[in-house]
Design a protein around this motif. Structure first.
Motif, PDB file in Angstrom:
ATOM      1  N   ILE A 267       0.858  -1.179   0.000  1.00 17.34           N
ATOM      2  CA  ILE A 267       0.000   0.000   0.000  1.00 17.34           C
ATOM      3  C   ILE A 267       0.899   1.235   0.000  1.00 17.34           C
ATOM      4  O   ILE A 267       1.960   1.231   0.632  1.00 17.34           O
ATOM      5  N   ILE A 268       0.497   2.253  -0.756  1.00 16.71           N
ATOM      6  CA  ILE A 268       1.256   3.500  -0.822  1.00 16.71           C
ATOM      7  C   ILE A 268       0.365   4.620  -0.278  1.00 16.71           C
ATOM      8  O   ILE A 268      -0.763   4.800  -0.755  1.00 16.71           O
TER       9      ILE A 268
ATOM     10  N   CYS B  79       4.300   0.865   2.101  1.00 12.46           N
ATOM     11  CA  CYS B  79       4.276  -0.053   3.235  1.00 12.46           C
ATOM     12  C   CYS B  79       3.896  -1.447   2.743  1.00 12.46           C
ATOM     13  O   CYS B  79       2.981  -1.593   1.933  1.00 12.46           O
ATOM     14  N   MET B  80       4.619  -2.459   3.227  1.00 10.28           N
ATOM     15  CA  MET B  80       4.329  -3.833   2.830  1.00 10.28           C
ATOM     16  C   MET B  80       4.025  -4.719   4.028  1.00 10.28           C
ATOM     17  O   MET B  80       3.963  -5.938   3.903  1.00 10.28           O
ATOM     18  N   SER B  81       3.829  -4.101   5.204  1.00  9.38           N
ATOM     19  CA  SER B  81       3.496  -4.854   6.413  1.00  9.38           C
ATOM     20  C   SER B  81       2.780  -3.915   7.382  1.00  9.38           C
ATOM     21  O   SER B  81       2.381  -2.820   7.014  1.00  9.38           O
TER      22      SER B  81
ATOM     23  N   ARG C 259      -3.105   4.174  -2.305  1.00  8.91           N
ATOM     24  CA  ARG C 259      -3.283   3.228  -3.405  1.00  8.91           C
ATOM     25  C   ARG C 259      -2.873   1.850  -2.881  1.00  8.91           C
ATOM     26  O   ARG C 259      -1.741   1.665  -2.443  1.00  8.91           O
ATOM     27  N   VAL C 260      -3.803   0.897  -2.909  1.00 13.67           N
ATOM     28  CA  VAL C 260      -3.504  -0.481  -2.504  1.00 13.67           C
ATOM     29  C   VAL C 260      -3.100  -1.236  -3.755  1.00 13.67           C
ATOM     30  O   VAL C 260      -3.914  -1.465  -4.642  1.00 13.67           O
ATOM     31  N   GLU C 261      -1.819  -1.582  -3.825  1.00 10.02           N
ATOM     32  CA  GLU C 261      -1.276  -2.285  -4.993  1.00 10.02           C
ATOM     33  C   GLU C 261      -1.642  -3.768  -4.962  1.00 10.02           C
ATOM     34  O   GLU C 261      -1.938  -4.357  -5.990  1.00 10.02           O
TER      35      GLU C 261
ATOM     36  N   ARG D 107      -3.314   7.017  10.452  1.00  8.75           N
ATOM     37  CA  ARG D 107      -2.142   7.096  11.333  1.00  8.75           C
ATOM     38  C   ARG D 107      -1.445   5.751  11.530  1.00  8.75           C
ATOM     39  O   ARG D 107      -0.303   5.698  11.971  1.00  8.75           O
ATOM     40  N   SER D 108      -2.137   4.644  11.225  1.00  6.88           N
ATOM     41  CA  SER D 108      -1.508   3.320  11.314  1.00  6.88           C
ATOM     42  C   SER D 108      -2.250   2.376  10.371  1.00  6.88           C
ATOM     43  O   SER D 108      -3.370   2.649   9.955  1.00  6.88           O
ATOM     44  N   CYS D 109      -1.587   1.273  10.024  1.00  9.62           N
ATOM     45  CA  CYS D 109      -2.222   0.291   9.140  1.00  9.62           C
ATOM     46  C   CYS D 109      -1.756  -1.109   9.514  1.00  9.62           C
ATOM     47  O   CYS D 109      -0.671  -1.292  10.061  1.00  9.62           O
TER      48      CYS D 109
END
Length: 174
Positions: A5-6, A20-22, A38-40, A78-80
């Protein structure tokens, strides 16, 4: 497949970005704000407070150019948390009262209405044995449930929210 996700500081994928990948407990060290993403690949839960707290929203592959107006949020992400793909069975026990008290029912598939299916007006705790679940609410509020015990939803900041339905996060979401 690894999720990705970007996040972008401004609407319409403008400004500084962070990929982010985690899981990311606090995005403030990477971005001052986040107004589009954007969720890749993969699926994510995003939160409007650090440490996976506050309002939650489920995001699957796609573009979210102005998610704040779409969801009615006044803050920003703020977090994912990345939701791992689950293959296999889904199983959850829901309880009428906190600490696994009162009537208990077992879910193995989606439930559009807990009240209609079980005549249960409220759900105060649950135990997720298998799979990843999404508990949607009216006005876009949601809660992500991964395997584990949830003894009291009120202590998790979910006071005043009624549990009306439950959905499995399936392969088709990815």
């Amino acid at each position: 497949m690894i999720g990705g996700i970007i996040f972008y500081e401004d609407r319409n994928f403008m400004g500084r970005s962070y990929e982010c990948m985690s899981d990311c407990a606090d995005m403030s060290s990477y971005l001052n704000k986040c107004h589009s993403c954007r969720v890749e690949s993969g699926c994510f839960m995003v939160y409007d407070r650090p440490n996976y707290m506050g309002n939650q929203y489920f995001m699957k592959r796609g573009e979210y150019a102005d998610y704040m107006s779409m969801w009615g949020w006044s803050g920003c992400i703020r977090s994912c948390r990345m939701i791992p793909m689950h293959r296999g069975s889904y199983r959850m026990k829901i309880y009428e009262r906190e600490n696994f008290g009162g009537q208990m029912y077992e879910l193995m598939d989606d439930c559009d209405s807990i009240m209609d299916r079980y005549r249960m007006s409220d759900c105060m705790s649950c135990n997720v044995m298998d799979g990843h679940w999404l508990q949607p609410h009216y006005r876009g509020r949601m809660m992500y449930l991964r395997p584990g015990e949830y003894r009291n939803f009120m202590n998790m900041g979910m006071s005043g929210m009624r549990w009306m339905s439950m959905r499995r996060i399936m392969d088709s979401c990815y």
